[in-house]
Every structure is written in structure tokens, then in C-alpha cells.
Design a protein around this motif. Structure first.
Motif, PDB file in Angstrom:
ATOM      1  N   PRO A 215      11.723  -5.939  30.441  1.00  0.00           N
ATOM      2  CA  PRO A 215      10.533  -5.915  31.537  1.00  0.00           C
ATOM      3  C   PRO A 215       9.286  -5.062  30.664  1.00  0.00           C
ATOM      4  CG  PRO A 215      12.074  -4.043  31.545  1.00  0.00           C
ATOM      5  CD  PRO A 215      12.846  -4.787  30.655  1.00  0.00           C
ATOM      6  N   GLY A 216       8.248  -5.321  31.568  1.00  0.00           N
ATOM      7  CA  GLY A 216       7.118  -4.525  30.969  1.00  0.00           C
ATOM      8  C   GLY A 216       6.123  -5.572  30.589  1.00  0.00           C
ATOM      9  N   TRP A 217       4.826  -5.541  30.980  1.00  0.00           N
ATOM     10  CA  TRP A 217       3.813  -6.446  30.923  1.00  0.00           C
ATOM     11  C   TRP A 217       2.728  -5.560  29.888  1.00  0.00           C
ATOM     12  CZ3 TRP A 217       3.504  -9.182  36.270  1.00  0.00           C
ATOM     13  CH2 TRP A 217       4.226 -10.211  36.421  1.00  0.00           C
ATOM     14  N   ASP A 218       2.390  -4.336  30.243  1.00  0.00           N
ATOM     15  CA  ASP A 218       1.291  -3.559  29.253  1.00  0.00           C
ATOM     16  C   ASP A 218       1.807  -3.100  27.807  1.00  0.00           C
ATOM     17  OD1 ASP A 218      -0.835  -3.767  31.028  1.00  0.00           O
ATOM     18  OD2 ASP A 218      -0.419  -1.779  32.113  1.00  0.00           O
ATOM     19  N   VAL A 219       0.947  -3.073  26.843  1.00  0.00           N
ATOM     20  CA  VAL A 219       1.214  -2.862  25.662  1.00  0.00           C
ATOM     21  C   VAL A 219       0.183  -2.456  24.909  1.00  0.00           C
ATOM     22  CG1 VAL A 219       1.230  -5.263  24.611  1.00  0.00           C
ATOM     23  CG2 VAL A 219       2.559  -3.508  23.608  1.00  0.00           C
ATOM     24  N   ALA A 220       0.385  -1.708  23.920  1.00  0.00           N
ATOM     25  CA  ALA A 220      -0.721  -1.300  22.734  1.00  0.00           C
ATOM     26  C   ALA A 220       0.087  -1.036  21.635  1.00  0.00           C
ATOM     27  CB  ALA A 220      -1.519   0.133  23.048  1.00  0.00           C
ATOM     28  N   GLY A 221      -0.386  -1.737  20.461  1.00  0.00           N
ATOM     29  CA  GLY A 221       0.427  -1.902  19.327  1.00  0.00           C
ATOM     30  C   GLY A 221      -0.310  -2.422  18.080  1.00  0.00           C
ATOM     31  N   VAL A 222       0.416  -2.650  17.115  1.00  0.00           N
ATOM     32  CA  VAL A 222      -0.178  -3.175  15.913  1.00  0.00           C
ATOM     33  C   VAL A 222       0.282  -4.648  15.715  1.00  0.00           C
ATOM     34  CG1 VAL A 222      -0.409  -2.660  13.428  1.00  0.00           C
ATOM     35  CG2 VAL A 222      -0.302  -0.839  14.873  1.00  0.00           C
ATOM     36  N   VAL A 223      -0.173  -5.538  15.315  1.00  0.00           N
ATOM     37  CA  VAL A 223       0.057  -6.918  14.725  1.00  0.00           C
ATOM     38  C   VAL A 223       1.029  -6.771  13.497  1.00  0.00           C
ATOM     39  CG1 VAL A 223      -0.792  -9.174  14.273  1.00  0.00           C
ATOM     40  CG2 VAL A 223      -1.881  -7.880  15.957  1.00  0.00           C
TER      41      VAL A 223
ATOM     42  N   ARG B 267      -7.848  -2.633  20.552  1.00  0.00           N
ATOM     43  CA  ARG B 267      -7.915  -1.283  20.797  1.00  0.00           C
ATOM     44  C   ARG B 267      -9.199  -0.588  20.638  1.00  0.00           C
ATOM     45  NH1 ARG B 267      -6.225   4.271  19.340  1.00  0.00           N
ATOM     46  NH2 ARG B 267      -5.771   3.878  17.150  1.00  0.00           N
ATOM     47  N   PRO B 268      -9.789   0.159  21.704  1.00  0.00           N
ATOM     48  CA  PRO B 268     -10.816   0.863  21.469  1.00  0.00           C
ATOM     49  C   PRO B 268     -10.464   1.964  20.819  1.00  0.00           C
ATOM     50  CG  PRO B 268     -10.562   0.165  23.816  1.00  0.00           C
ATOM     51  CD  PRO B 268      -9.231   0.021  22.898  1.00  0.00           C
ATOM     52  N   SER B 269     -11.541   2.504  19.845  1.00  0.00           N
ATOM     53  CA  SER B 269     -11.199   3.850  19.105  1.00  0.00           C
ATOM     54  C   SER B 269     -11.216   4.997  19.845  1.00  0.00           C
ATOM     55  CB  SER B 269     -12.503   3.824  17.825  1.00  0.00           C
ATOM     56  OG  SER B 269     -13.522   3.796  18.659  1.00  0.00           O
ATOM     57  N   THR B 270     -11.830   4.895  20.967  1.00  0.00           N
ATOM     58  CA  THR B 270     -12.139   5.953  21.983  1.00  0.00           C
ATOM     59  C   THR B 270     -10.801   6.421  22.758  1.00  0.00           C
ATOM     60  OG1 THR B 270     -12.805   4.657  23.634  1.00  0.00           O
ATOM     61  CG2 THR B 270     -14.468   5.996  22.156  1.00  0.00           C
ATOM     62  N   LEU B 271      -9.874   5.448  23.023  1.00  0.00           N
ATOM     63  CA  LEU B 271      -8.588   5.628  23.657  1.00  0.00           C
ATOM     64  C   LEU B 271      -7.395   5.790  22.688  1.00  0.00           C
ATOM     65  CD1 LEU B 271      -8.915   2.820  26.426  1.00  0.00           C
ATOM     66  CD2 LEU B 271      -9.764   4.996  26.409  1.00  0.00           C
ATOM     67  N   SER B 272      -6.589   6.749  23.028  1.00  0.00           N
ATOM     68  CA  SER B 272      -5.368   7.151  22.347  1.00  0.00           C
ATOM     69  C   SER B 272      -4.613   5.696  22.517  1.00  0.00           C
ATOM     70  CB  SER B 272      -4.834   8.120  22.940  1.00  0.00           C
ATOM     71  OG  SER B 272      -4.235   7.882  24.360  1.00  0.00           O
ATOM     72  N   TRP B 273      -3.305   5.868  21.905  1.00  0.00           N
ATOM     73  CA  TRP B 273      -2.365   4.385  22.240  1.00  0.00           C
ATOM     74  C   TRP B 273      -1.767   4.751  23.528  1.00  0.00           C
ATOM     75  CZ3 TRP B 273      -2.243   0.800  19.023  1.00  0.00           C
ATOM     76  CH2 TRP B 273      -2.192   0.927  17.467  1.00  0.00           C
ATOM     77  N   GLN B 274      -1.660   5.678  23.958  1.00  0.00           N
ATOM     78  CA  GLN B 274      -1.139   5.788  25.372  1.00  0.00           C
ATOM     79  C   GLN B 274      -2.046   5.494  26.436  1.00  0.00           C
ATOM     80  OE1 GLN B 274       0.030   9.846  25.911  1.00  0.00           O
ATOM     81  NE2 GLN B 274       1.550  10.014  24.483  1.00  0.00           N
ATOM     82  N   GLN B 275      -3.376   5.831  26.246  1.00  0.00           N
ATOM     83  CA  GLN B 275      -4.555   5.418  27.059  1.00  0.00           C
ATOM     84  C   GLN B 275      -4.714   3.689  26.906  1.00  0.00           C
ATOM     85  OE1 GLN B 275      -7.459   8.301  25.586  1.00  0.00           O
ATOM     86  NE2 GLN B 275      -7.784   8.897  27.671  1.00  0.00           N
TER      87      GLN B 275
ATOM     88  N   ALA C 140     -12.811  -2.746  26.861  1.00  0.00           N
ATOM     89  CA  ALA C 140     -12.758  -1.889  25.551  1.00  0.00           C
ATOM     90  C   ALA C 140     -14.105  -1.659  25.159  1.00  0.00           C
ATOM     91  CB  ALA C 140     -12.109  -2.947  24.525  1.00  0.00           C
ATOM     92  N   GLY C 141     -14.969  -2.552  25.285  1.00  0.00           N
ATOM     93  CA  GLY C 141     -16.392  -2.079  25.139  1.00  0.00           C
ATOM     94  C   GLY C 141     -16.994  -0.966  25.901  1.00  0.00           C
ATOM     95  N   TRP C 142     -16.526  -1.203  27.287  1.00  0.00           N
ATOM     96  CA  TRP C 142     -16.955   0.057  27.990  1.00  0.00           C
ATOM     97  C   TRP C 142     -16.402   1.393  27.655  1.00  0.00           C
ATOM     98  CZ3 TRP C 142     -16.923  -2.907  32.988  1.00  0.00           C
ATOM     99  CH2 TRP C 142     -18.138  -3.794  33.192  1.00  0.00           C
ATOM    100  N   ALA C 143     -14.969   1.330  27.418  1.00  0.00           N
ATOM    101  CA  ALA C 143     -14.340   2.609  26.792  1.00  0.00           C
ATOM    102  C   ALA C 143     -15.003   3.129  25.607  1.00  0.00           C
ATOM    103  CB  ALA C 143     -12.755   2.156  26.446  1.00  0.00           C
TER     104      ALA C 143
END
Length: 315
Positions: free
Chosen positions: A73-81, A125-133, A274-277
Motif C-alpha cells: 500500500p501507499g501513494w505518498d513518498v519522498a526519497g532518492v532516485v 524535494r524542496p530544500s525547506t522541507l524535511s524528508w518527513q514533511q 515545492a516552489g511555494w514551500a
């Protein structure tokens, strides 16, 4: 990818092989996802829980999407290519990305060590957001963004957001403000200070809601975004002449000139967020973090309905 030759092409994942509640989840090893043309393989740093995850697991979307068991399951992700497909020149190994990684059928999701993601879903990933965010932004953020932009929200308009303190609603407040609108948000009094901090004018739920909205917006709301359901009568009673409205939870809005929204994966839209973040206009509140093996507990917390912020899972 993992330790040991025998594990080189497998990964840890949470899966289920039948519909049900959190009890059907198991920690398993699965083949590493194949990386097709126009896809990349992402090493998952964080994934986010959304109510749709456990609703799908319960069989709630059988009439809409095919399911191939076992399901990750799961649709949201942040990670490294980690790998790049043969037709994905937009990204390179090592890029930090995030995505609403929904595919055309239910099978290979984000609650795993790796997930394959179509390029059309990806943004950096925006630099202003943590991996969790960053993991918590895509689905909820895109839901709010696409609702407000499809309604044609413009600078100077008044936007009413139902359930403004929720996961989608709180992002909707920030996005409407970024679009230049004035924002009124319905929420319980306990969440009013938080809404004020985001820049919205809070209005309490309950009897007399229409009158309270009209008191702060006598001309009515130009745009109404319903992120909770069951509020159509209130929406219609405060909608300005020529106003537009939509719901993500109530398809009866179609009978009253509104739009019924279902979020679409879009790397382009996500790049706007991401730009707004990065400009400090959009942020994500994290409520709790669970290890991958405790995904069932994360789902139980989401099902409780008493979460203020995103629930994050880390492999």
C-alpha cells in the motif's frame, strides 16, 4: 541494493494479500520493482499515510481500480532516485524527489524500501522541507491545489474552506493564500489559533454556521472548497452570485452546479507546491512517525480520525 547476494534484488515491504483491516498487513520480502520506460526507482526515505490507503485495503475502491495481490500500500513518498528508466531524462541517480505515486492499478506502493514511480508523478524535494514533511505534501497538497485551481481561484477573492484544520484543509488554506485569496476556514474552536497562524479567519462548526460566515463575509464566498462532506446546504447558503464550489467527499455537489474532485498525480503541479514551500508559503505539519514494521499501528491512528498533521512511515 540490500546486504547479501541472495537479497540483491529483493526488498523489505509491508503487504496484504486479501482485503481487510490492519490485521491483514504483513512484513514481507518482495522483488525489487522493475523500472519501466518513463519511470525511476526511488529509495524510500519516508512515506505518508492517507485515509485512502486503508480504505483501499478494506476493498473500498474495487469498483474503480484493479488490484493485484500481494499489494504494497501507499501513494505518498519522498526519497532518492536509485535507478533511471530508459525514457526518464528529467531525473538522475541521486536526485532527491517526492511524488504522489498512484498508478493505474493497486499493487506496488510506497510502504517499502523501494518504489518505482512514473516521471509524470515526480517533483524535486524542496530544500525547506524535511524528508518527513516532503512525504506528507503530495497527495494532500495536490488535492487542495487542484480543487482550488480548477475552481479558478483568483487574487482578491474570498475562499471558504470546510474542515480547514484537516490535512487537506490546512494545506488548502496556505494554497489559497498563495493564490492571493482571502480565506475563511471552518474548524472546531480548539483549532482556531492554528488557523489564524496560517492566515485564515476561523469560524466555528455547529448551529448558526451560515450566520457566522455571513457575519465575516456579507457578500458571500466566491469559492467554497469542501474537504469534509455533509456541508452542501451551508455551501449553497453562503455562495456569492457567480460563485464556484467543489467537494472531495460529496458527489451530490454535481446536482447543485459543483465539481466532485479526485486528485490526479502531477509532477508539474507538485513542482508549483515545492516552489511555494521554498518561498515559505507552504509547509506540512507532521503528527507522528512510525517505523515500517508498525504500519498497522499507523493505519489505526489514521482510522481514529483524531490526528492533526501527517502520519509518516520510515523504512
Amino acid at each position: 541494493m540490500t546486504n547479501g547476494d541472495s537479497d540483491a534484488e529483493t526488498m523489505h515491504a509491508m503487504t496484504y494479500d486479501r482485503f481487510g483491516g490492519p490485521e491483514v498487513l504483513s512484513a514481507t520480502r518482495q522483488p525489487l520493482p522493475k523500472v519501466g520506460p518513463g519511470e525511476v526507482l526511488v529509495r524510500v526515505r519516508c512515506a505518508a499515510v492517507n485515509p485512502v490507503d486503508w480504505k483501499i485495503m478494506a476493498g473500498g475502491l474495487q469498483g474503480m481500480m484493479d488490484t493485484v495481490f500481494p499489494v504494497v500500500p501507499g501513494w505518498d513518498v519522498a526519497g532518492v532516485v536509485e535507478r533511471v528508466g530508459i525514457d526518464a531524462p528529467e531525473f538522475s541517480v541521486g536526485d532527491e524527489v517526492m511524488a504522489y505515486a498512484r498508478k493505474d492499478y493497486v499493487h506496488g506502493g510506497t510502504f517499502a524500501e523501494f518504489v518505482s514511480v512514473p516521471v509524470r508523478c515526480l517533483a524535486r524535494r524542496p530544500s525547506t522541507l524535511s524528508w518527513q514533511q516532503a512525504a506528507g505534501l503530495p497527495l494532500a497538497g495536490l488535492t487542495a491545489y487542484q480543487t482550488l485551481t480548477r475552481l479558478g481561484t483568483r487574487e482578491g477573492e474570498t475562499v471558504l474552506i470546510h474542515n480547514a484544520a484537516g490535512g487537506v484543509g490546512s494545506l488548502g488554506v496556505q494554497i489559497a493564500l498563495a493564490l492571493g485569496a482571502r480565506v475563511i476556514g471552518t474548524a472546531s474552536p480548539a483549532n482556531h489559533d492554528r488557523l489564524r497562524a496560517l492566515g485564515a479567519e476561523p469560524v466555528a462548526y455547529g448551529d448558526g454556521l451560515t450566520e457566522r460566515i455571513r457575519a465575516v463575509a456579507p457578500e458571500g464566498a466566491d469559492v467554497v472548497a469542501d474537504f469534509v462532506g455533509g456541508v452542501l446546504d451551508t455551501t449553497l447558503s453562503v455562495l456569492a452570485d457567480g460563485g464556484r464550489h467543489a467537494s472531495i467527499a460529496d458527489n451530490t455537489v454535481l446536482e447543485k452546479g459543483g465539481q466532485w474532485m479526485w486528485v490526479r498525480p502531477s509532477g508539474d503541479d507538485l513542482a508549483v507546491l515545492a516552489g511555494w514551500a521554498d518561498e515559505g508559503r507552504v509547509s506540512v505539519r507532521v503528527a507522528d512517525v512510525f517505523p515500517l514494521a508498525r504500519l498497522a499501528d499507523a493505519f489505526e491512528l489514521s482510522r481514529s480520525g483524531h490526528v492533526h498533521g501527517k502520519i509518516i512511515v520510515t523504512p
